[in-house]
Design a protein around this motif. Sequence first.
Motif, PDB file in Angstrom:
ATOM      1  N   PHE A  73       0.850  -1.188   0.000  1.00 28.35           N
ATOM      2  CA  PHE A  73       0.000   0.000   0.000  1.00 28.35           C
ATOM      3  C   PHE A  73       0.887   1.239   0.000  1.00 28.35           C
ATOM      4  CE2 PHE A  73      -2.819   3.237   1.763  1.00 28.35           C
ATOM      5  CZ  PHE A  73      -3.982   3.002   1.038  1.00 28.35           C
ATOM      6  N   PRO A  74       0.587   2.235  -0.842  1.00 30.16           N
ATOM      7  CA  PRO A  74       1.475   3.403  -0.964  1.00 30.16           C
ATOM      8  C   PRO A  74       1.607   4.181   0.339  1.00 30.16           C
ATOM      9  CG  PRO A  74      -0.592   3.742  -2.162  1.00 30.16           C
ATOM     10  CD  PRO A  74      -0.547   2.303  -1.774  1.00 30.16           C
ATOM     11  N   SER A  75       2.815   4.632   0.615  1.00 36.40           N
ATOM     12  CA  SER A  75       3.108   5.395   1.823  1.00 36.40           C
ATOM     13  C   SER A  75       3.539   6.804   1.429  1.00 36.40           C
ATOM     14  CB  SER A  75       4.215   4.705   2.624  1.00 36.40           C
ATOM     15  OG  SER A  75       4.685   5.542   3.654  1.00 36.40           O
ATOM     16  N   LEU A  76       2.750   7.787   1.813  1.00 32.59           N
ATOM     17  CA  LEU A  76       3.103   9.172   1.519  1.00 32.59           C
ATOM     18  C   LEU A  76       4.363   9.574   2.268  1.00 32.59           C
ATOM     19  CD1 LEU A  76      -0.367  11.005   1.544  1.00 32.59           C
ATOM     20  CD2 LEU A  76       0.864   9.997  -0.387  1.00 32.59           C
ATOM     21  N   VAL A  91       6.421  13.330   4.126  1.00 29.97           N
ATOM     22  CA  VAL A  91       5.477  14.134   4.892  1.00 29.97           C
ATOM     23  C   VAL A  91       5.058  13.335   6.132  1.00 29.97           C
ATOM     24  CG1 VAL A  91       4.607  15.468   2.947  1.00 29.97           C
ATOM     25  CG2 VAL A  91       3.578  13.258   3.467  1.00 29.97           C
ATOM     26  N   PRO A  92       4.651  14.021   7.211  1.00 31.94           N
ATOM     27  CA  PRO A  92       4.328  13.300   8.458  1.00 31.94           C
ATOM     28  C   PRO A  92       2.905  12.764   8.535  1.00 31.94           C
ATOM     29  CG  PRO A  92       4.222  15.650   8.830  1.00 31.94           C
ATOM     30  CD  PRO A  92       4.642  15.469   7.394  1.00 31.94           C
ATOM     31  N   PHE A  93       2.365  12.327   7.419  1.00 30.31           N
ATOM     32  CA  PHE A  93       1.023  11.741   7.395  1.00 30.31           C
ATOM     33  C   PHE A  93       0.907  10.839   6.178  1.00 30.31           C
ATOM     34  CE2 PHE A  93       0.931  15.993   5.500  1.00 30.31           C
ATOM     35  CZ  PHE A  93       0.459  15.732   4.228  1.00 30.31           C
ATOM     36  N   GLY A  94      -0.125   9.995   6.186  1.00 28.18           N
ATOM     37  CA  GLY A  94      -0.310   9.060   5.091  1.00 28.18           C
ATOM     38  C   GLY A  94      -1.659   9.243   4.420  1.00 28.18           C
ATOM     39  N   ILE A  95      -1.975   8.348   3.496  1.00 26.80           N
ATOM     40  CA  ILE A  95      -3.254   8.401   2.791  1.00 26.80           C
ATOM     41  C   ILE A  95      -4.404   8.265   3.775  1.00 26.80           C
ATOM     42  CG2 ILE A  95      -4.707   7.168   1.127  1.00 26.80           C
ATOM     43  CD1 ILE A  95      -2.172   6.506  -0.424  1.00 26.80           C
TER      44      ILE A  95
END
Length: 496
Positions: free
Chosen positions: A292-295, A301-305
């Motif tokens: 699963f893609p990880s932002l 960046v300090p957050f994900g999808i």
Amino acid sequence: MKQLLFSGALAALLVMISGMFSPALAHETAAVAHTAAAAAEQAHAAVHHLPPIWTVIPFVVLLLMIATGPLFYHHFWEHHYPKVSIILATLVAGFYGFFMDHGTHALLHTLEEYISFMALIGSLFIVSGGILIKINKRGRPMLNASILFFGAILADIIGTTGASMLLIRPFMRINEGRLKAFHIVFFIFLVSNIGGGLTPIGDPPLFLGFLKGVPFFWILSEIWLIWLACIGVLLAIFILLDMRAGEGTVPEEFKQRQADGPPISITGRRNFIFLVIIIIAVFLDPAVIPGFPSLQDMFHVPFGIREVIMFFIAYSSYKSSNPKALAGNEFNFEPIKEVAFLFIGIFATMIPALELIGAYASANAADFSVSRFYWLTGGLSGVLDNAPTYLNFMAGSMGKFGFDIGSMEAVREFAEGTPSPIPGDVPSDVYLLAISVAAVFFGAMTYIGNAPNFMVKNIAEQADADVPSFVEYIYKYSLPILLPVFLVIWFIFFNH
């Protein structure tokens, strides 16, 4: 000498915190304090990067101000608590940023946790605020107990935050005119904390355990008897107290609504769709869905999808919510604002405390019994974030069995019940169960033990309900009611 000083100071910190909430816990921590000096020499190479003991002062100051502010300097605290929290957080962040080798990494990791925390509880708060539930029945002991039991089960489906925000307002409305402080307290006990102990969705520590490799239904199969007994005992105590509360005064508006309206009505039903999306989004994590893609990895960046979806749902829900539902709930952002400011201070100032406690647990795990893991995890979960506390002691207990928490296969084997290498000791699954029960249940010991506690407190205060102060909550309810129940749980299940 430095190692001895560090060990003694850390042991004193543990004893001090534990003594605030439980004589039994204080006894346990005092019993192991003398091992800290010997362990320090062995662990010196591993803990050379730890912060000095004085860095926990901002956390202790914030904790004391949260406890005493509303009592002794209410006007100052009400207007300036955001500044106090930010200043104390900045002190710790500044020290880590300038003086700790791993400081930047620790701060970024904490920022990620904070954003994830606020995305979940913020979206659940806003979405549930657009759902107006009206129960046109007068609050009575059995009806109230039924709502609390339903809320405890619901907490395992939509989380303790979702269940608390969905039910606290209708629970208070049906008891208007007879609402007492214990109504709010037992709601926090059962719906905001202990109820969420059956599934990883229910409470963050269990979800982190799931991400590390604990099978999803493991906790349900292991804890259901403890959960049911604890819920049953607390409901029995609640019913006795509620029977003594009397009829109270029935508001005329309630009488009219009871005469004209259906037994139960729900306004803003489409927000249930938003709730479902939020719960699904919880699992959108690379640790759950491989690939699963990880932002965080892609854009640093300090957050994900997951967090993006939750914030978008919160915004969309608020803009599209039924105005009658928002007005009926007297919805405003004050509860989430208080949580946001206070917990940014808590998250930042507890960084050194968690690191020191993690090192202590790792260095002393071999000497810890199930009892010590239970009381230390529980006592610290009442004043620190229970999720990292859970992980620290889980890692320590796994190390005792020769397992690495970084291996999902090792975590699964640990949960299955590996025999202990120590003769006469219990299998590994008992350790995991003790840590899981303590991390979730002891969150009810204080207002800061779990985020929904503070939100329920704020909503009740806005409704002019009788809400105990921080200290009153502990000495009038947590210690005389919860602690004996937790003591019995320890004696029956974890007295090894």
